[in-house]
Structure formats: C-alpha cells, structure tokens
Enzyme design. Structure first.
Site, PDB file in Angstrom:
ATOM      1  CD1 TRP A 196     -18.866  76.565 -70.116  1.00 22.78           C
ATOM      2  CD2 TRP A 196     -17.429  75.552 -71.503  1.00 22.78           C
ATOM      3  NE1 TRP A 196     -18.169  77.537 -70.797  1.00 22.78           N
ATOM      4  CE2 TRP A 196     -17.284  76.948 -71.647  1.00 22.78           C
ATOM      5  CE3 TRP A 196     -16.625  74.707 -72.285  1.00 22.78           C
ATOM      6  CZ2 TRP A 196     -16.371  77.533 -72.536  1.00 22.78           C
ATOM      7  CZ3 TRP A 196     -15.711  75.284 -73.172  1.00 22.78           C
ATOM      8  CH2 TRP A 196     -15.601  76.675 -73.292  1.00 22.78           C
ATOM      9  CG  ASP A 242     -14.946  71.844 -66.775  1.00 25.73           C
ATOM     10  OD1 ASP A 242     -14.122  72.596 -66.206  1.00 25.73           O
ATOM     11  OD2 ASP A 242     -15.424  72.081 -67.905  1.00 25.73           O
ATOM     12  CE  LYS A 256     -13.228  80.472 -68.225  1.00 19.93           C
ATOM     13  NZ  LYS A 256     -13.602  79.214 -68.837  1.00 19.93           N
TER      14      LYS A 256
HETATM   15  C1  PLP Z   1     -13.697  78.324 -69.888  1.00 19.23           C
HETATM   16  C2  PLP Z   1     -14.181  76.954 -69.636  1.00 19.23           C
HETATM   17  C3  PLP Z   1     -13.664  75.845 -70.334  1.00 19.23           C
HETATM   18  C4  PLP Z   1     -12.709  75.985 -71.490  1.00 19.23           C
HETATM   19  O1  PLP Z   1     -11.460  76.326 -71.136  1.00 19.23           O
HETATM   20  P1  PLP Z   1     -10.350  76.504 -72.286  1.00 19.23           P
HETATM   21  O2  PLP Z   1      -9.152  76.758 -71.457  1.00 19.23           O
HETATM   22  O3  PLP Z   1     -10.759  77.642 -73.149  1.00 19.23           O
HETATM   23  O4  PLP Z   1     -10.275  75.218 -73.032  1.00 19.23           O
HETATM   24  C5  PLP Z   1     -14.116  74.594 -70.004  1.00 19.23           C
HETATM   25  N1  PLP Z   1     -15.035  74.417 -69.044  1.00 19.23           N
HETATM   26  C6  PLP Z   1     -15.559  75.463 -68.365  1.00 19.23           C
HETATM   27  C7  PLP Z   1     -16.567  75.207 -67.319  1.00 19.23           C
HETATM   28  C8  PLP Z   1     -15.149  76.749 -68.654  1.00 19.23           C
HETATM   29  O5  PLP Z   1     -15.669  77.785 -67.974  1.00 19.23           O
END
Ligand code: PLP
Length: 362
Positions: free
Chosen positions: A102, A173, A197
């Site tokens: 990511w 993030d 999540k």
């Molecule tokens: C799932 C995830 C994303 C992407 O999220 P989207 O909503 O699909 O764009 C980005 N960073 C991390 C760490 C993730 O787990």
C-alpha cells in the site's frame, strides 16, 4: 442469526448491533417517515446527524482543537492523489516510506504530482522474518511531508509508534488500523482512512488534518479533492455519501458506548491477535507467519500452510465451518485473517479451533 465469521480484508465485518440498528431505522429514520438514504443532506435533521458523527469521532479519538475532521470521496486511494495535490509542489519533494504494497501504491500515485523520495525500510531480520529497518529512515528536512502506511494490509506489517519526523508533517494512511487503538494525534499532520475496514461503507474516506495544513492546493486540483474547499463547506461541497456518513456515525457510537472507547478496543484487538499468532507459532511449523513480532499487524494476520498443496482444502473446509474470507491477497498467496474491530474474540477462537482440527486431520 445464521452468520459466518467474515475474515475479509475489506469491505469487511461491521458490528452486528450497528447493522441491526441501521436495519431497524432504514425505512423510517427518527420518525421522519423516510429513510436516511432519501434525506436531503441540507436538511436540518441530516445536518444534526452529520454533526453528531463528527463530534463522536472527535471524542473517541480525543482530537485536539486544532485538528479538523473531513469526510471525502474516493476511499483510501483518493487520498494517494489528494495529499500531494494539496500539500506538495510539482517542483518540490515529499518523503515516502516504503514498507509494503500500500505504501508503494501511494508513492507511485504521488509521483504524478511531486518529486518523491522513496525510503525503503523492508528487510529481513536475522531470523529471516519480514521486518523493517528503522535505521534506514533518513528524512529530508525540506520535504513537504513524510507519508507512511500505519498498517500494511496485504503484508500484515504494522508500525505501532508514530514516526519521528521533527517539524516535517507526518501523513499516515491508517485505512486498516484507524480506531483499533488510541494514537497520539498531535504527532501527525494528517491521518486518513478509507472507511471499509474499521469504519463503514467503502468509497468514503475519513481525514483528520491539522489546521495549518489546510492551505492552497495545486492549481489543477479538482475541487472535490481540495482540503480547503472540503473544510470550508463542512465536507458538503458536493453531495457527500450520506448513508456512509450515517453508518460511520453509528460505528463511532458503538465504539464509545458498547466497547468503551479506544483503550478498551485496543485490549480486545491485542487479545484477538495474540490468540491467533500464539496458535500459529506453536503449531510446529504447520502454519507459518514470517513477520518480525515487533511489526506483526493486529488487524491482518498473514500465514501460510507448510504444505501449500492443502490451501484449497483449507479454504473449502473453513468455509464449511462458517469461516470465510481467509484467502490471502493475490500478491502474496497463502492465507490472511483480518481481525478488524468488529471481529469478536469468539470468531478468532473458532478459527484457531478449526485450524487445530484441520492440522490433525491433514
Ligand atoms: C484498503 C486500503 C487502501 C485502499 O482503500 P480504497 O478505499 O480501496 O481506495 C489504502 N490503504 C490501505 C492501507 C488499505 O488497507
């Protein structure tokens, strides 16, 4: 209820009391005779709900007064573009800490908008486990910001302490770890998270931002990606995802009222992760997790079967036992059990019992 335990990495399980409440009030929200999904976002009833959700998030995260909450579009990846467009210059640079998939996607996107200094931390430790070399964290004091991924959802690697970046703003993030434990928000410039999540429906993004970072974006920045416009308009510059906002608000209340806040949430999550990692580590190598214990994710436990030819049987029998979403990411293969906030300890107990019986049968 005939429900399964859903270990999917996202979208993923949501707390059952939240889902039940959303169902109960779906057709007639608060006696208004219509669904929340049908209400004008400009109505005073919706505004009250929206404000309450923001306040509840502020309370559970203990946000200092100089931080704003923004709700934006485009999930986590939307922010991969919005962050550099808002904070960096085309001829400037930003530091991107690379710890897995990511953070890699984030730095690739950022390169469209600014100079990127990629800082590679992935390494193997002396035991051959996937680890991070924090000594390689050489930061540029002139960088516009430092970006990192708090929890690498695919690799199962989590960084528990905020990186020390001096006066350079730290951008995190937190898509797959937000609200799983308390964090000292004052150490961060921005914390953002795609919602699917630990928060709510996908497509929605929660952004916690220090006020002084809300400034003039690059001139080509689309208005819906602009932090200042989003902030000035109370995250309603255009029509927000009203249902996601509402459902996220219910999750914030669940954390506060039924879990007892983020300290309690962390205890619950630590116990769940310990149960599964301890089981894997004491399986005599039948199951293997090869992440350095210092960085083992509490949210995403990746593991392999020693005999990978049993993978299909494992997934099939797990499904029959009501345990779904265990297939690993296509990048890594193997298995992954995501233990987000909504996963109860009983789900992890059911998983370890299944893994134990699978081991004795195969
Ligand atoms: C799932 C995830 C994303 C992407 O999220 P989207 O909503 O699909 O764009 C980005 N960073 C991390 C760490 C993730 O787990």
């Amino acid at each position: 209820m005939s429900k399964v335990y859903n270990f999917s990495a996202g979208p993923s399980m949501l707390p059952e009391p939240v889902m039940a409440r959303a169902q109960k009030e779906f057709l007639n929200y608060n006696g208004l005779g219509m669904s929340v999904i049908e209400m004008s976002h400009r109505s005073k009833e919706y505004q009250a709900l929206a404000d309450e959700a923001v306040q509840d998030l502020r309370d559970i995260m203990k946000l200092p007064d100089n931080y704003k909450v923004l709700f934006m579009h485009g999930g986590g990846r939307g922010m991969f573009a919005s962050v550099p467009m808002n904070l960096a210059a085309k001829d400037g640079t930003a530091d991107y800490v690379h710890t897995g998939a990511w953070s890699g996607y984030a730095l690739k996107e950022a390169r469209k908008y600014t100079g990127v200094n990629a800082i590679e931390l992935e390494c193997l430790n002396e035991k051959g486990q996937h680890s991070l070399n924090m000594d390689a964290l050489k930061l540029d004091p002139q960088a516009a910001y430092v970006h990192y991924c708090m929890n690498e959802t695919i690799h199962g690697i989590e960084i528990f302490e905020p990186l020390n970046t001096g006066s350079v703003p730290l951008v995190a993030d937190a898509s797959s770890t937000i609200l799983s434990r308390p964090v000292d928000v004052s150490k961060f410039g921005i914390i953002y998270a795609g919602a699917q999540k630990n928060i709510g429906p996908s497509g929605f993004c929660v952004v916690i931002i220090r006020e002084d970072l809300i400034r003039e974006a690059a001139p080509f920045t689309p208005d819906i990606c602009d932090f200042r416009i989003t902030c000035d308009k109370g995250s309603m510059f255009n029509t927000p995802n009203t249902f996601a906002w509402y459902l996220s608000g219910l999750v914030f209340k669940w954390i506060r009222d039924e879990i007892g806040g983020l300290e309690a949430m962390e205890k619950r999550n630590a116990a769940k992760a310990a149960l599964l990692y301890d089981f894997i580590d004491s399986s005599d190598g039948y199951y293997v997790n090869s992440v350095d214990p210092a960085y083992r994710s509490r949210m995403n436990v990746v593991f392999n079967l020693r005999d990978e030819s049993l993978n299909e049987a494992f997934l099939k029998e797990a499904k029959e036992a009501g345990l779904v979403g265990l297939k690993g990411h296509r990048v890594l293969g193997g298995m992954r059990a995501s233990l987000y906030n909504a996963m109860p300890l009983e789900g992890v107990q059911a998983l370890t019992e299944f893994m134990d019986s699978f081991k004795s049968r195969h």
